[in-house]
Scaffold this motif. Structure first.
Motif, mmCIF file in Angstrom:
data_model
loop_
_atom_site.group_PDB
_atom_site.id
_atom_site.type_symbol
_atom_site.label_atom_id
_atom_site.label_comp_id
_atom_site.label_asym_id
_atom_site.label_seq_id
_atom_site.Cartn_x
_atom_site.Cartn_y
_atom_site.Cartn_z
ATOM 1 N N VAL A 157 50.995 6.726 -19.785
ATOM 2 C CA VAL A 157 51.495 7.741 -20.709
ATOM 3 C C VAL A 157 52.596 7.143 -21.582
ATOM 4 C CG1 VAL A 157 50.943 9.660 -19.151
ATOM 5 C CG2 VAL A 157 53.219 8.655 -19.075
ATOM 6 N N MET A 158 52.815 7.776 -22.711
ATOM 7 C CA MET A 158 53.940 7.388 -23.549
ATOM 8 C C MET A 158 55.226 7.809 -22.823
ATOM 9 S SD MET A 158 52.348 5.891 -25.879
ATOM 10 C CE MET A 158 53.742 5.420 -26.893
ATOM 11 N N ARG A 159 56.203 6.934 -22.820
ATOM 12 C CA ARG A 159 57.463 7.237 -22.136
ATOM 13 C C ARG A 159 58.083 8.531 -22.668
ATOM 14 N NH1 ARG A 159 60.303 4.325 -18.915
ATOM 15 N NH2 ARG A 159 59.357 2.390 -19.574
ATOM 16 N N SER A 160 57.939 8.774 -23.953
ATOM 17 C CA SER A 160 58.511 9.982 -24.563
ATOM 18 C C SER A 160 57.856 11.260 -24.043
ATOM 19 C CB SER A 160 58.382 9.909 -26.081
ATOM 20 O OG SER A 160 57.017 9.815 -26.454
ATOM 21 N N ALA A 161 56.684 11.146 -23.416
ATOM 22 C CA ALA A 161 55.967 12.304 -22.890
ATOM 23 C C ALA A 161 56.212 12.513 -21.397
ATOM 24 C CB ALA A 161 54.468 12.146 -23.145
ATOM 25 N N PHE A 162 57.052 11.687 -20.786
ATOM 26 C CA PHE A 162 57.318 11.744 -19.344
ATOM 27 C C PHE A 162 58.784 12.090 -19.117
ATOM 28 C CE2 PHE A 162 58.929 9.568 -15.535
ATOM 29 C CZ PHE A 162 58.111 10.127 -14.564
ATOM 30 N N PRO A 183 55.135 6.882 -3.905
ATOM 31 C CA PRO A 183 55.219 6.111 -5.148
ATOM 32 C C PRO A 183 54.978 7.026 -6.347
ATOM 33 C CG PRO A 183 53.189 5.575 -3.965
ATOM 34 C CD PRO A 183 53.960 6.528 -3.110
ATOM 35 N N LEU A 184 55.785 6.860 -7.399
ATOM 36 C CA LEU A 184 55.699 7.751 -8.553
ATOM 37 C C LEU A 184 55.346 7.034 -9.852
ATOM 38 C CD1 LEU A 184 58.796 9.929 -7.653
ATOM 39 C CD2 LEU A 184 56.382 10.588 -7.442
ATOM 40 N N THR A 185 56.052 5.926 -10.166
ATOM 41 C CA THR A 185 55.805 5.262 -11.448
ATOM 42 C C THR A 185 55.792 3.748 -11.314
ATOM 43 O OG1 THR A 185 58.151 5.159 -12.080
ATOM 44 C CG2 THR A 185 56.921 7.132 -12.764
ATOM 45 N N TYR A 186 55.213 3.135 -12.336
ATOM 46 C CA TYR A 186 55.172 1.677 -12.510
ATOM 47 C C TYR A 186 55.645 1.435 -13.931
ATOM 48 C CZ TYR A 186 52.873 -2.864 -13.437
ATOM 49 O OH TYR A 186 52.590 -4.155 -13.787
ATOM 50 N N ASP A 187 56.704 0.667 -14.080
ATOM 51 C CA ASP A 187 57.333 0.462 -15.378
ATOM 52 C C ASP A 187 57.349 -1.023 -15.720
ATOM 53 O OD1 ASP A 187 58.780 0.827 -17.706
ATOM 54 O OD2 ASP A 187 60.585 1.564 -16.707
ATOM 55 N N ASN A 188 56.545 -1.417 -16.703
ATOM 56 C CA ASN A 188 56.517 -2.793 -17.185
ATOM 57 C C ASN A 188 57.580 -2.905 -18.277
ATOM 58 O OD1 ASN A 188 55.994 -5.194 -18.568
ATOM 59 N ND2 ASN A 188 53.803 -5.060 -18.218
ATOM 60 N N LEU A 189 58.657 -3.633 -18.025
ATOM 61 C CA LEU A 189 59.774 -3.711 -18.958
ATOM 62 C C LEU A 189 59.402 -4.373 -20.273
ATOM 63 C CD1 LEU A 189 62.654 -4.547 -16.453
ATOM 64 C CD2 LEU A 189 61.872 -2.309 -17.276
ATOM 65 N N ASP A 190 58.259 -5.078 -20.324
ATOM 66 C CA ASP A 190 57.783 -5.668 -21.566
ATOM 67 C C ASP A 190 57.043 -4.659 -22.439
ATOM 68 O OD1 ASP A 190 58.840 -8.184 -20.989
ATOM 69 O OD2 ASP A 190 57.053 -8.766 -19.868
ATOM 70 N N PRO A 221 58.176 -1.135 -23.243
ATOM 71 C CA PRO A 221 59.135 -0.045 -23.081
ATOM 72 C C PRO A 221 58.679 1.313 -23.603
ATOM 73 C CG PRO A 221 59.826 -1.515 -24.835
ATOM 74 C CD PRO A 221 58.649 -2.162 -24.169
ATOM 75 N N GLU A 222 57.636 1.337 -24.418
ATOM 76 C CA GLU A 222 57.177 2.613 -24.970
ATOM 77 C C GLU A 222 56.238 3.372 -24.032
ATOM 78 O OE1 GLU A 222 54.195 -0.472 -25.836
ATOM 79 O OE2 GLU A 222 56.352 -0.454 -26.061
ATOM 80 N N THR A 223 55.794 2.709 -22.946
ATOM 81 C CA THR A 223 54.860 3.356 -22.028
ATOM 82 C C THR A 223 55.346 3.277 -20.584
ATOM 83 O OG1 THR A 223 53.546 1.355 -21.622
ATOM 84 C CG2 THR A 223 52.914 2.729 -23.523
#
Length: 135
Positions: free
Chosen positions: A46-51, A78-85, A87-89
């Motif tokens: 998902v788009m980060r702005s939508a979460f 477990p809730l999320t997986y965030d790839n720092l490369d 940042p928009e998702t």
């Protein structure tokens, strides 16, 4: 579909999605397997702005270089997986949704790390890594 909600097993952490996901898959990498104690881990992108977290505060864990996962500190879900490369998702664990049936997987990723006894027989596209070959 908008206005989807989800959270952890114990209810301490809750979140809301305001836009439909742009992808849905099953990850077979070793880290996802260990995170979930399962042969694969379903996720939606998902788009980060939508979460948004609407209740509680998940615990962050850097599971590998440039990857941060979040969990409930009380029940361990477990809730999320965030790839720092990217940042928009953000990837959200599908089965943490209140209605996970809404987003069935459309692909398999990291099948190069799949357990040998797990058989993929659903006919979905399967990618050796997290990147779609030829895309």
């Amino acid at each position: 579909m908008t206005g989807m909600t989800g959270g952890c097993l114990c209810g301490a952490v809750r979140y809301r999605l305001t836009e439909a996901p742009f992808n849905s898959g099953l990850c077979h990498c070793e880290t996802c397997r260990r995170t979930s104690s399962a042969p694969s881990l379903p996720y939606i992108g998902v788009m980060r702005s939508a979460f948004a977290i609407t209740q509680g505060a998940p615990v962050a864990y850097a599971s590998s270089a440039r990857i941060v996962r979040s969990f409930c500190g009380a029940c361990g879900s477990p809730l999320t997986y965030d790839n720092l490369d990217k940042p928009e998702t953000i990837d959200v664990m599908t089965v943490s949704l209140d209605k996970p049936e809404a987003f069935p997987p459309t692909e398999h990723v990291w099948v190069s790390e799949k357990l040998t006894w797990e058989v993929l027989a659903d006919g979905l596209p399967a990618y050796a890594t997290g990147e779609r070959e030829g895309a």
